[in-house]
Scaffold this motif. Structure first.
Motif, short mmCIF file in Angstrom:
data_model
loop_
_atom_site.label_atom_id
_atom_site.label_comp_id
_atom_site.label_asym_id
_atom_site.label_seq_id
_atom_site.Cartn_x
_atom_site.Cartn_y
_atom_site.Cartn_z
N ASN A 4 0.83 -1.21 0.00
CA ASN A 4 0.00 0.00 0.00
C ASN A 4 0.86 1.27 0.00
O ASN A 4 0.45 2.32 0.48
CB ASN A 4 -0.95 0.01 1.20
CG ASN A 4 -0.20 -0.02 2.53
OD1 ASN A 4 0.99 -0.26 2.58
ND2 ASN A 4 -0.94 0.23 3.61
N GLU A 5 2.07 1.16 -0.58
CA GLU A 5 2.99 2.30 -0.65
C GLU A 5 3.33 2.64 -2.10
O GLU A 5 3.30 1.77 -2.98
CB GLU A 5 4.28 1.98 0.11
CG GLU A 5 4.08 1.75 1.61
CD GLU A 5 5.34 1.22 2.29
OE1 GLU A 5 5.26 0.91 3.48
OE2 GLU A 5 6.40 1.13 1.62
N VAL A 6 3.65 3.90 -2.30
CA VAL A 6 4.10 4.36 -3.62
C VAL A 6 5.35 5.22 -3.45
O VAL A 6 5.55 5.85 -2.41
CB VAL A 6 3.02 5.20 -4.36
CG1 VAL A 6 1.82 4.34 -4.71
CG2 VAL A 6 2.61 6.42 -3.53
N ARG A 7 6.18 5.22 -4.49
CA ARG A 7 7.29 6.17 -4.52
C ARG A 7 6.90 7.32 -5.43
O ARG A 7 6.38 7.12 -6.54
CB ARG A 7 8.57 5.53 -5.05
CG ARG A 7 9.79 6.44 -4.94
CD ARG A 7 10.97 6.00 -5.78
NE ARG A 7 10.77 6.30 -7.20
CZ ARG A 7 11.74 6.26 -8.12
NH1 ARG A 7 12.96 5.92 -7.76
NH2 ARG A 7 11.46 6.53 -9.38
N LEU A 8 7.18 8.55 -4.97
CA LEU A 8 6.93 9.75 -5.76
C LEU A 8 8.23 10.56 -5.83
O LEU A 8 8.93 10.72 -4.83
CB LEU A 8 5.82 10.60 -5.16
CG LEU A 8 4.47 9.91 -4.94
CD1 LEU A 8 4.34 9.51 -3.48
CD2 LEU A 8 3.31 10.81 -5.34
N ALA A 9 8.53 11.07 -7.01
CA ALA A 9 9.73 11.88 -7.21
C ALA A 9 9.32 13.35 -7.31
O ALA A 9 8.46 13.70 -8.13
CB ALA A 9 10.44 11.45 -8.50
N TYR A 10 9.93 14.19 -6.48
CA TYR A 10 9.57 15.61 -6.55
C TYR A 10 10.51 16.34 -7.52
O TYR A 10 11.28 17.20 -7.17
CB TYR A 10 9.52 16.27 -5.17
CG TYR A 10 10.61 15.98 -4.18
CD1 TYR A 10 11.71 16.83 -4.03
CD2 TYR A 10 10.52 14.88 -3.33
CE1 TYR A 10 12.69 16.59 -3.08
CE2 TYR A 10 11.49 14.63 -2.38
CZ TYR A 10 12.57 15.49 -2.27
OH TYR A 10 13.53 15.25 -1.32
N VAL A 11 10.36 15.93 -8.79
CA VAL A 11 11.20 16.46 -9.86
C VAL A 11 10.45 17.49 -10.72
O VAL A 11 11.00 17.95 -11.74
CB VAL A 11 11.74 15.32 -10.74
CG1 VAL A 11 12.72 14.46 -9.95
CG2 VAL A 11 10.60 14.45 -11.28
N LEU A 12 9.23 17.80 -10.35
CA LEU A 12 8.45 18.81 -11.06
C LEU A 12 8.38 20.09 -10.24
O LEU A 12 8.59 20.09 -9.03
CB LEU A 12 7.03 18.30 -11.34
CG LEU A 12 6.91 16.98 -12.11
CD1 LEU A 12 5.44 16.64 -12.33
CD2 LEU A 12 7.64 17.05 -13.45
N ASN A 13 8.05 21.19 -10.89
CA ASN A 13 7.95 22.47 -10.18
C ASN A 13 6.82 22.43 -9.16
O ASN A 13 5.93 21.58 -9.22
CB ASN A 13 7.77 23.62 -11.17
CG ASN A 13 6.46 23.54 -11.91
OD1 ASN A 13 5.39 23.77 -11.37
ND2 ASN A 13 6.53 23.18 -13.20
#
Length: 400
Positions: free
Chosen positions: A367-376
């Motif tokens: 129930n986990e996800v990885r998110l990349a904060y590579v957007l503005n």
């Protein structure tokens, strides 16, 4: 029809890229997809790198030495020595991206059928590299409720067997963003010395440490000179993922010579990328200061926004540009696909990487996800709105 190899059949699909067909279909349908699934920054590549490529004037696009262009390795050693690594150019071997360096390191340090201990969740391609080399991964579970801190060193010691040859970590960590402390690094050093193990450290995100926290490399610790292999890449440091250039660093000359044989077999790393990377070492510190400030703001936007969504929990990472968040869903793989295939809010949706693909332990990260904060930050805020709406509409939501 001829049978496909067992190794090929068992090769895991990338959790980062396996949903790409659904994202492309969503785009064809006119949806805007916010790509938080992959570490492809929108930060501009340093101009000095781009100018170096534009100003190339060679007449023959020739092979480079298998270990890398000497002038580049000399300059690269200077970069690392400013960090206290105390290395020479002959301790560096230039590779086709950090991925090749990781693959070479694993094959040079560990025999088929032997074991490498890795705290999980870990970068999904470690599974691919070890599977290709016939190496068994022994996972040590870190937990989201503990911020993905290094598990107790006793857990690592309990996992050591006669087949154990190495411990591998990514610092700062991909996918969690966790930054290992000096105490944790020293504990790993002591364990590797006790059992005569290699310590493989992926330092792709070295430049991205936040809140004044200290980055510690095994190259800075006494006693590990013959045990340490550092893997690096220019992909993240200079926002140059497409250059596909990395390096392997070790003071163990026997190991370096073995890795060189792997490098000779694939001939050479790309010439143009090395020219650009050599120029990039002169990138001013102001570039990195600005990038770090921007990533810190993005991290704060994403982590604060995620924790404001009902049922979502996300620890605050100390480095890299990823987070792993726990969602109120029955299955994150199913949810991520559903977001692309069936959901849109104002004709927008979000692509995420299901975290299950970063674990080896069955059912972990479900129930986990990885998110990349590579957007503005504006795009991150819009993506958060989509995610919150998607969680409301998702038929497999739990905890209602």
């Amino acid at each position: 029809m001829p049978a496909i190899s067992i190794k090929g059949d068992e090769m895991p699909a990338s959790p980062i890229r396996k949903l790409t067909p659904y994202a492309e279909k969503a785009k064809r349908e006119g949806k805007h997809v916010y790509h938080l699934n992959i570490g492809q920054p929108d930060i501009e590549t340093p101009q000095i790198m781009l100018d170096a490529v534009r100003n190339i004037n060679f007449k023959v696009w020739a092979y480079t030495p298998s270990e890398g262009i000497e002038s580049y390795r000399n300059k690269l050693a200077g970069y690392y020595n400013k960090l206290g690594y105390a290395i020479h150019a002959d301790d560096i071997l230039v590779t086709n991206g950090g991925s090749e360096a990781l693959s070479f390191a694993m094959q040079a340090c560990v025999n088929p059928g032997e074991e490498i201990i890795i705290p999980e969740p870990f970068y999904a391609n470690y599974n691919s590299f070890t599977r290709s080399a016939g190496i068994d991964v022994i996972p040590i579970l870190s937990r989201i409720d503990e911020g993905f801190a290094l598990p107790p060193i006793a857990d690592f010691e309990a996992a050591v067997t006669s087949k154990t040859r190495a411990i591998a970590i990514c610092n700062p960590n991909n996918p969690t963003g966790y930054l290992y402390s000096r105490e944790e690094m020293e504990a790993l050093r002591d364990l590797c010395l006790k059992y005569d193990l290699f310590l493989l450290v992926d330092e792709a995100y070295r430049e991205f440490c936040y809140d004044g926290r200290e980055f510690v490399s095994p190259m800075q610790l006494d006693g590990l000179e013959q045990h340490t292999v550092v893997v690096d890449t220019i992909s993240k440091r200079y926002s140059a993922c497409g250059a596909r250039l990395g390096c392997l660093i070790t003071k163990n000359k026997e190991l370096w010579n073995v890795v060189l044989k792997f490098a000779q077999a694939r001939l050479s790393a790309p010439a143009v990328a090395q020219i650009a990377a050599e120029a990039a070492i002169d990138t001013p510190q102001s570039y990195f200061d600005a990038v770090k400030k921007e990533y810190t703001a993005r991290r704060d936007t994403l982590v604060t926004g995620l924790n404001a969504i009902d049922g979502v929990f996300c620890p605050n990472p100390g480095g890299a540009f990823y987070v792993v968040a726990r969602l109120p869903v029955d299955d994150a793989d199913r949810f991520c696909q559903w977001m692309l295939e069936y959901f849109s809010y104002e004709n927008q949706t979000v692509m995420m990487a299901p975290a299950s693909g970063f674990y080896n332990t069955p059912e972990a990260g479900k129930n986990e996800v990885r998110l990349a904060y590579v957007l503005n930050r504006d795009d991150l805020k819009r993506a958060l709105i989509c995610l919150e709406r998607g969680l409301v509409d998702y038929p497999g939501r739990i905890g209602l």
